[in-house]
Design an enzyme around this catalytic site. Structure first.
Site, PDB file in Angstrom:
ATOM      1  N   ASP A  38      43.549  31.478  42.654  1.00  5.45           N
ATOM      2  CA  ASP A  38      42.274  30.973  43.181  1.00  5.45           C
ATOM      3  C   ASP A  38      41.638  30.009  42.169  1.00  5.45           C
ATOM      4  O   ASP A  38      41.445  30.365  41.009  1.00  5.45           O
ATOM      5  CB  ASP A  38      41.314  32.127  43.432  1.00  5.45           C
ATOM      6  CG  ASP A  38      41.852  33.154  44.417  1.00  5.45           C
ATOM      7  OD1 ASP A  38      43.079  33.214  44.635  1.00  5.45           O
ATOM      8  OD2 ASP A  38      41.036  33.907  44.956  1.00  5.45           O
TER       9      ASP A  38
ATOM     10  N   HIS B  46      38.577  28.246  42.802  1.00 12.21           N
ATOM     11  CA  HIS B  46      37.124  28.480  42.900  1.00 12.21           C
ATOM     12  C   HIS B  46      36.278  27.399  42.227  1.00 12.21           C
ATOM     13  O   HIS B  46      35.411  27.695  41.413  1.00 12.21           O
ATOM     14  CB  HIS B  46      36.763  29.843  42.324  1.00 12.21           C
ATOM     15  CG  HIS B  46      37.036  30.976  43.258  1.00 12.21           C
ATOM     16  ND1 HIS B  46      36.415  31.111  44.473  1.00 12.21           N
ATOM     17  CD2 HIS B  46      37.883  32.028  43.157  1.00 12.21           C
ATOM     18  CE1 HIS B  46      36.845  32.196  45.080  1.00 12.21           C
ATOM     19  NE2 HIS B  46      37.756  32.766  44.307  1.00 12.21           N
TER      20      HIS B  46
ATOM     21  N   ASP C 174      41.314  29.655  48.213  1.00 10.23           N
ATOM     22  CA  ASP C 174      40.025  29.772  47.534  1.00 10.23           C
ATOM     23  C   ASP C 174      39.827  28.613  46.559  1.00 10.23           C
ATOM     24  O   ASP C 174      39.664  28.784  45.358  1.00 10.23           O
ATOM     25  CB  ASP C 174      39.870  31.126  46.834  1.00 10.23           C
ATOM     26  CG  ASP C 174      39.411  32.217  47.788  1.00 10.23           C
ATOM     27  OD1 ASP C 174      39.254  31.939  48.995  1.00 10.23           O
ATOM     28  OD2 ASP C 174      39.197  33.345  47.321  1.00 10.23           O
TER      29      ASP C 174
ATOM     30  N   ASN D 107      39.852  32.974  51.976  1.00 11.33           N
ATOM     31  CA  ASN D 107      38.632  33.399  52.651  1.00 11.33           C
ATOM     32  C   ASN D 107      37.419  32.547  52.260  1.00 11.33           C
ATOM     33  O   ASN D 107      36.585  32.239  53.106  1.00 11.33           O
ATOM     34  CB  ASN D 107      38.363  34.892  52.426  1.00 11.33           C
ATOM     35  CG  ASN D 107      38.157  35.252  50.975  1.00 11.33           C
ATOM     36  OD1 ASN D 107      38.964  34.898  50.114  1.00 11.33           O
ATOM     37  ND2 ASN D 107      37.101  35.975  50.692  1.00 11.33           N
ATOM     38  N   HIS D 108      37.334  32.116  51.016  1.00 11.90           N
ATOM     39  CA  HIS D 108      36.196  31.275  50.625  1.00 11.90           C
ATOM     40  C   HIS D 108      36.284  29.891  51.261  1.00 11.90           C
ATOM     41  O   HIS D 108      35.274  29.290  51.594  1.00 11.90           O
ATOM     42  CB  HIS D 108      36.102  31.165  49.101  1.00 11.90           C
ATOM     43  CG  HIS D 108      35.535  32.382  48.473  1.00 11.90           C
ATOM     44  ND1 HIS D 108      34.229  32.484  48.081  1.00 11.90           N
ATOM     45  CD2 HIS D 108      36.113  33.582  48.190  1.00 11.90           C
ATOM     46  CE1 HIS D 108      34.013  33.686  47.570  1.00 11.90           C
ATOM     47  NE2 HIS D 108      35.147  34.372  47.628  1.00 11.90           N
TER      48      HIS D 108
ATOM     49  N   HIS E 206      43.332  36.084  45.899  1.00 11.15           N
ATOM     50  CA  HIS E 206      42.293  36.943  46.473  1.00 11.15           C
ATOM     51  C   HIS E 206      41.819  38.057  45.542  1.00 11.15           C
ATOM     52  O   HIS E 206      40.646  38.371  45.528  1.00 11.15           O
ATOM     53  CB  HIS E 206      42.787  37.524  47.800  1.00 11.15           C
ATOM     54  CG  HIS E 206      41.734  38.126  48.661  1.00 11.15           C
ATOM     55  ND1 HIS E 206      40.560  37.497  48.965  1.00 11.15           N
ATOM     56  CD2 HIS E 206      41.708  39.301  49.325  1.00 11.15           C
ATOM     57  CE1 HIS E 206      39.836  38.254  49.778  1.00 11.15           C
ATOM     58  NE2 HIS E 206      40.519  39.359  50.009  1.00 11.15           N
TER      59      HIS E 206
END
Length: 165
Positions: A7, A9, A36, A62-63, A163
């Site tokens: 991820d 982010h 993500d 999911n983000h 995740h």
């Protein structure tokens, strides 16, 4: 050479620092992301734009999927964008697949954000039919992480997930 990253982010600068450390070749190498790309870090928009780079491939996390429901879930960086930029982001995310399947050193390797079913072929089949529950497993599930991290997945040699820390 193929690389896989967890991820991101919104940590665009950190990603490029790490790519420089491994002498990533932007003309010949491919970086696969487990999703993500956005939230938490300062450069979500820049990370999302990586989707347009030929050396970068990502599955939806999911983000990333939150962009489609940010009205209910927040995302300060997203609200700082113009409407056109928001629609651009939505269109980028809508292009992301739920999984990648690669062959590396004669091994079948899967990349998915959160989890998959115990049979990779069944998982792919259900995702290709746009079954919502299977999409939810791919982007949100923590079942395998919390229950039995070493469980076998049929019809695949390795699967890379994001995740979870």
């Amino acid at each position: 050479m193929n690389y896989i990253v967890g991820d991101i982010h919104g940590m665009y600068d950190l990603l490029f620092e790490e790519l420089n450390k491994i002498n990533f070749d932007f003309k010949n190498d491919i970086l696969y992301s487990v999703g993500d790309l956005v939230d938490r870090g300062p450069d979500s928009f820049k990370c999302l734009k990586l989707i347009e780079e030929p050396w970068f491939k990502a599955v939806v996390g999911n983000h990333d999927d939150f962009i489609n429901i940010y009205i209910r879930n927040g995302g300060r960086w997203f609200y700082d964008l113009t409407f056109e930029e928001q629609m651009y982001c939505k269109n980028l995310i809508d292009r992301l697949p739920y999984y990648y399947e690669l062959e590396i050193s004669n091994k079948k390797v899967g990349i998915v954000h959160a989890d998959c079913l115990d049979d990779w072929d069944e998982f792919k089949n259900k995702l290709n039919k746009n079954l919502y529950k299977t999409q939810e497993v791919a982007t949100w599930s923590r079942t395998r992480f919390y229950s039995n991290i070493n469980s076998t997945i049929k019809n695949i040699d390795f699967v890379f997930f994001g995740h979870n820390i």
